[in-house]
Design a protein around this motif. Structure first.
Motif, mmCIF file in Angstrom:
data_model
loop_
_atom_site.group_PDB
_atom_site.id
_atom_site.type_symbol
_atom_site.label_atom_id
_atom_site.label_comp_id
_atom_site.label_asym_id
_atom_site.label_seq_id
_atom_site.Cartn_x
_atom_site.Cartn_y
_atom_site.Cartn_z
ATOM 1 N N LEU A 89 -5.397 58.912 23.282
ATOM 2 C CA LEU A 89 -4.266 60.142 23.936
ATOM 3 C C LEU A 89 -3.192 59.617 22.953
ATOM 4 N N ARG A 90 -2.735 58.497 22.643
ATOM 5 C CA ARG A 90 -1.735 58.132 21.909
ATOM 6 C C ARG A 90 -1.959 58.244 20.266
ATOM 7 N N HIS A 93 -1.258 62.118 19.554
ATOM 8 C CA HIS A 93 0.103 62.338 19.573
ATOM 9 C C HIS A 93 0.620 61.696 18.458
ATOM 10 N N ILE A 166 2.311 66.493 27.076
ATOM 11 C CA ILE A 166 2.049 65.861 25.805
ATOM 12 C C ILE A 166 2.289 67.069 24.792
ATOM 13 N N LEU A 193 5.837 59.879 25.360
ATOM 14 C CA LEU A 193 4.580 59.747 25.727
ATOM 15 C C LEU A 193 4.392 58.295 26.004
#
Length: 212
Positions: A89-90, A93, A166, A193
């Motif tokens: 997820l990071r 982003h 996000i 985030l």
């Protein structure tokens, strides 16, 4: 062999035109995009482009699909190399913010710009943009669900809410980086985030303490 060569040249021309169309759309908007303007940019005849797209709307729709392919190549694909869960997820982003910071598209984020341009204008272009945005939201939710399944996010997490947050961080960075201090915009978006995920993740050691 002659026919194959013509087809190859035609495909190269089409791809080059679509790349230029995506760039131009970030500067003049999708509505400002025209076959004549694109022909001038590429130094080719308008009639040659007309063989690929019979109308301005057809060109607009093709430009959207090309922007999707660029997004998949430069943002989604690199992120999928990271381990499933909060790190992926990071990574997604971060890849999005890196893409913006590289200024590959001189007018900013293609999708942020075009969504604002067409959100109140019914028709096939708006419908296609809404479809693309829905696919992006679904992709975010799928990655979040994977993190939940891996035990890296709470089982009772509101997945749609986190996906919204996000995307909102990325959208804000896209806008603020064009009007205000870009370094601050990206720094705030990265930290936003990271801090959210560290608060949610049972094992915060999976994530760095601060933005890189």
């Amino acid at each position: 062999m002659t026919v194959d060569g013509r087809l190859a040249r035609g495909e190269r021309t089409r791809n080059a035109a679509l790349d230029a169309a995506v760039v131009l759309a970030t500067e003049v908007g999708l509505d400002g995009l025209s076959l004549a303007q694109l022909a001038d940019t590429l130094g080719v005849s308008k009639s040659g482009l007309f063989a690929h797209w019979r109308s301005k709307e057809a060109l607009q729709l093709a430009a959207i699909d090309r922007a999707v392919a660029l997004w998949q190549e430069r943002i989604a694909a690199p992120a999928l190399l990271a381990p499933r869960g909060v790190r992926r997820l990071r990574a997604l982003h971060e890849a999005r913010l890196d893409f913006y910071a590289a200024r590959i598209l001189p007018g900013g984020c293609f999708f942020a710009n075009t969504q604002f341009e067409f959100n109140a204008r019914p028709g096939p272009v708006r419908d296609r943009l809404a479809e693309v945005y829905g696919q992006w939201a679904a992709f975010l939710e799928r990655l979040i669900q994977q993190a939940v399944d891996a035990g890296e996010l709470p089982a009772d997490l509101d997945i749609a809410q986190l996906a919204y947050e996000i995307d909102a961080l990325g959208m804000a960075a896209a806008m603020h980086s064009r009007l205000l201090d870009p370094d601050a915009a990206y720094r705030h978006a990265r930290a936003g985030l990271l801090h959210r995920l560290r608060r949610l993740c049972p094992d915060p050691n999976l994530l760095p303490e601060g933005p890189s």
